[in-house]
Design an enzyme around this catalytic site. Structure first.
Site, PDB file in Angstrom:
ATOM      1  N   GLU A  64       0.825  -1.209   0.000  1.00 40.28           N
ATOM      2  CA  GLU A  64       0.000   0.000   0.000  1.00 40.28           C
ATOM      3  C   GLU A  64       0.858   1.257   0.000  1.00 40.28           C
ATOM      4  O   GLU A  64       1.948   1.280   0.591  1.00 40.28           O
ATOM      5  CB  GLU A  64      -0.873   0.015   1.265  1.00 40.28           C
ATOM      6  N   ASP A 235      -7.565  -5.004   8.746  1.00 37.21           N
ATOM      7  CA  ASP A 235      -7.208  -3.755   8.051  1.00 37.21           C
ATOM      8  C   ASP A 235      -7.109  -3.948   6.546  1.00 37.21           C
ATOM      9  O   ASP A 235      -6.383  -3.226   5.868  1.00 37.21           O
ATOM     10  CB  ASP A 235      -5.894  -3.185   8.621  1.00 37.21           C
TER      11      ASP A 235
HETATM   12  P1  NAD Z   1       2.481 -10.539  13.560  1.00 32.25           P
HETATM   13  O1  NAD Z   1       2.343 -11.513  12.436  1.00 32.25           O
HETATM   14  O2  NAD Z   1       3.823 -10.207  14.078  1.00 32.25           O
HETATM   15  O3  NAD Z   1       1.583 -11.013  14.808  1.00 32.25           O
HETATM   16  C1  NAD Z   1       0.280 -11.474  14.665  1.00 32.25           C
HETATM   17  C2  NAD Z   1       0.012 -12.465  15.784  1.00 32.25           C
HETATM   18  O4  NAD Z   1      -1.373 -12.840  15.729  1.00 32.25           O
HETATM   19  C3  NAD Z   1       0.826 -13.750  15.678  1.00 32.25           C
HETATM   20  O5  NAD Z   1       1.585 -13.945  16.857  1.00 32.25           O
HETATM   21  C4  NAD Z   1      -0.231 -14.839  15.479  1.00 32.25           C
HETATM   22  O6  NAD Z   1       0.109 -16.077  16.083  1.00 32.25           O
HETATM   23  C5  NAD Z   1      -1.446 -14.194  16.152  1.00 32.25           C
HETATM   24  N1  NAD Z   1      -2.734 -14.742  15.748  1.00 32.25           N
HETATM   25  C6  NAD Z   1      -3.158 -15.073  14.497  1.00 32.25           C
HETATM   26  N2  NAD Z   1      -4.423 -15.560  14.553  1.00 32.25           N
HETATM   27  C7  NAD Z   1      -4.795 -15.502  15.853  1.00 32.25           C
HETATM   28  C8  NAD Z   1      -5.989 -15.847  16.555  1.00 32.25           C
HETATM   29  N3  NAD Z   1      -7.039 -16.367  15.903  1.00 32.25           N
HETATM   30  N4  NAD Z   1      -6.051 -15.655  17.902  1.00 32.25           N
HETATM   31  C9  NAD Z   1      -4.974 -15.149  18.569  1.00 32.25           C
HETATM   32  N5  NAD Z   1      -3.803 -14.818  17.961  1.00 32.25           N
HETATM   33  C10 NAD Z   1      -3.715 -14.975  16.615  1.00 32.25           C
HETATM   34  O7  NAD Z   1       1.738  -9.207  13.040  1.00 32.25           O
HETATM   35  P2  NAD Z   1       1.832  -7.731  13.643  1.00 32.25           P
HETATM   36  O8  NAD Z   1       2.906  -6.955  12.958  1.00 32.25           O
HETATM   37  O9  NAD Z   1       1.807  -7.777  15.132  1.00 32.25           O
HETATM   38  O10 NAD Z   1       0.458  -7.143  13.104  1.00 32.25           O
HETATM   39  C11 NAD Z   1      -0.763  -7.636  13.608  1.00 32.25           C
HETATM   40  C12 NAD Z   1      -1.904  -7.140  12.753  1.00 32.25           C
HETATM   41  O11 NAD Z   1      -2.037  -5.722  12.891  1.00 32.25           O
HETATM   42  C13 NAD Z   1      -1.720  -7.400  11.262  1.00 32.25           C
HETATM   43  O12 NAD Z   1      -2.939  -7.889  10.745  1.00 32.25           O
HETATM   44  C14 NAD Z   1      -1.389  -6.043  10.677  1.00 32.25           C
HETATM   45  O13 NAD Z   1      -1.821  -5.920   9.343  1.00 32.25           O
HETATM   46  C15 NAD Z   1      -2.184  -5.144  11.610  1.00 32.25           C
HETATM   47  N6  NAD Z   1      -1.689  -3.780  11.704  1.00 32.25           N
HETATM   48  C16 NAD Z   1      -2.616  -2.778  11.748  1.00 32.25           C
HETATM   49  C17 NAD Z   1      -2.198  -1.480  11.875  1.00 32.25           C
HETATM   50  C18 NAD Z   1      -3.217  -0.391  11.991  1.00 32.25           C
HETATM   51  O14 NAD Z   1      -2.871   0.785  11.917  1.00 32.25           O
HETATM   52  N7  NAD Z   1      -4.463  -0.718  12.210  1.00 32.25           N
HETATM   53  C19 NAD Z   1      -0.832  -1.156  11.921  1.00 32.25           C
HETATM   54  C20 NAD Z   1       0.100  -2.206  11.917  1.00 32.25           C
HETATM   55  C21 NAD Z   1      -0.344  -3.517  11.816  1.00 32.25           C
END
Ligand code: NAD
Length: 353
Positions: A64, A235
């Protein structure tokens, strides 16, 4: 707003320098500062040129571009979201960004934004919770204990006064990692075996999982009245975390509706389902939480203004430091029309050398 460098050089903040800068300022302190600058920019929301981010989707992720401008400065972020990356030892989210000067169009700053995104996302969550969560909130559930998790917990501590964080991840090793990283930072940490256990007694529930599907991290019967939900992980189109029935019970607050309707939890709702723009709450134009038993939901997707605020803040924080390198980014012939001559003279100099 200028660094003491030759105009032709553009300060570049590497991952290494970003880490040095953040540690020098203090992790919680910089998130408090970011929450303040993001809030100040939300308060002047109409000043910004806004568009939903430009997303290029594939089956396994998204890339993005997130641009915005306030007429004085222009910023954009390149960011990806690839939930499967983690299995290959790669980050789910990586980013870099540019801040530029609108009057000249010259770039002012190039920065890594993987760490900065984690900081600004956590700062935005905490800023939203400050306006929407119960005032006496002290316990937070943190579901999804990946790369963003510690930042989210510490921002809630620093900005909202959270004292206990209840952790859950489907992968117990992620929860252990998160608990170890948060140990000794002034939070009571509880490691939980289920999402239901994690939300027990929590007034703030943050979901921050990564899975490219309509997931149900929280179902309707799990969520009691009066809580604030901070839904960070949903997101993208086809990537949500909350059961639709929770949304129907909640007061929903969003960043920029044209983007959130595509990417947020509310993609599950009718396109005209009422939502409140968070900036309007901050600017005193709309109510935030209206009752103690109301469920408030910040349907966070991440918006360009937050990155713009973060880049400007980092630019200011760099002043007087050595936490950047000068990049030779701008061609600067003595005569601005003689770009070709500058190129030829460089060739002649090489021959002499
Ligand atoms: P990451 O991959 O490091 O961590 C995600 C975690 O979620 C993993 O540890 C995984 O095991 C866990 N997980 C997956 N499914 C699960 C479930 N059903 N129950 C419990 N845990 C579960 O990712 P990250 O960098 O920490 O990012 C997390 C999310 O946040 C991503 O989807 C990313 O796109 C989103 N994000 C959003 C914003 C925003 O501004 N809204 C900004 C950054 C990241």
């Amino acid at each position: 707003m200028s660094l003491p460098s030759r105009q032709a050089y553009v300060p570049f903040v590497s991952v290494d320098n970003m880490m040095r800068l953040v540690l020098d300022v203090g992790i919680e302190q910089i998130m408090v500062e970011l929450a303040d600058v993001i809030e100040a920019d939300f308060r002047r929301w109409p000043d910004f040129d806004k568009t939903p981010r430009v997303a290029s989707h594939s089956d396994i992720g998204v890339i993005e571009l997130m641009p915005t401008s306030d007429g004085q400065h222009y910023g954009f972020k390149y960011v990806n979201g690839h939930p499967g990356n983690m299995r290959q030892g790669l980050q789910t989210v990586t980013a870099f960004g540019v801040l530029a000067d609108v009057p000249t169009g010259y770039p002012l700053l190039i920065s890594e934004m993987t760490i900065l995104t984690a900081l600004r996302t956590a700062a935005t969550s905490a800023m939203a919770a400050k306006w929407l969560a119960p005032r006496d909130a002290r316990v937070m559930a943190m579901i999804g204990n990946g790369a963003q998790a510690e930042f989210q917990a510490l921002a809630m501590k620093a900005v909202c006064g959270i004292r206990e964080v209840r952790l859950y991840d489907i992968d117990p090793s992620a929860t252990r990692k998160c608990a170890a990283n948060l140990a000794g930072r002034g939070l009571h940490i509880v490691q939980c075996d289920s999402a239901a256990e994690a939300i027990l007694g929590a007034q703030i529930i943050t979901t921050c999982t990564a899975d490219k599907q309509y997931a149900t991290i929280l179902s309707d019967n799990m969520v009691g009245s009066g809580v604030h939900i901070n839904a960070v992980g949903g997101d993208c189109p086809g990537k949500t975390e909350l059961h639709r029935d929770i949304l129907l019970r909640a007061g929903i607050f969003v960043e920029y509706p044209p983007q959130t309707r595509i990417e947020g939890e509310i993609q599950q709702l009718d396109p005209d389902h009422p939502v409140t723009e968070l900036w309007q709450v901050i600017a005193g134009q709309s109510a935030g939480r209206v009752a103690a038993d109301q469920i408030t939901l910040f349907d966070s997707v991440g918006f360009a203004v937050e990155d713009f605020s973060a880049l400007r803040h980092i630019y200011q924080r760099l002043q007087g430091t050595s936490f950047y390198q000068d990049l030779d980014m701008i061609a600067d012939p003595d005569d601005p029309r003689d770009l070709f001559g500058m190129l030829c003279r460089a060739g002649a100099q090489d021959k002499v050398a």
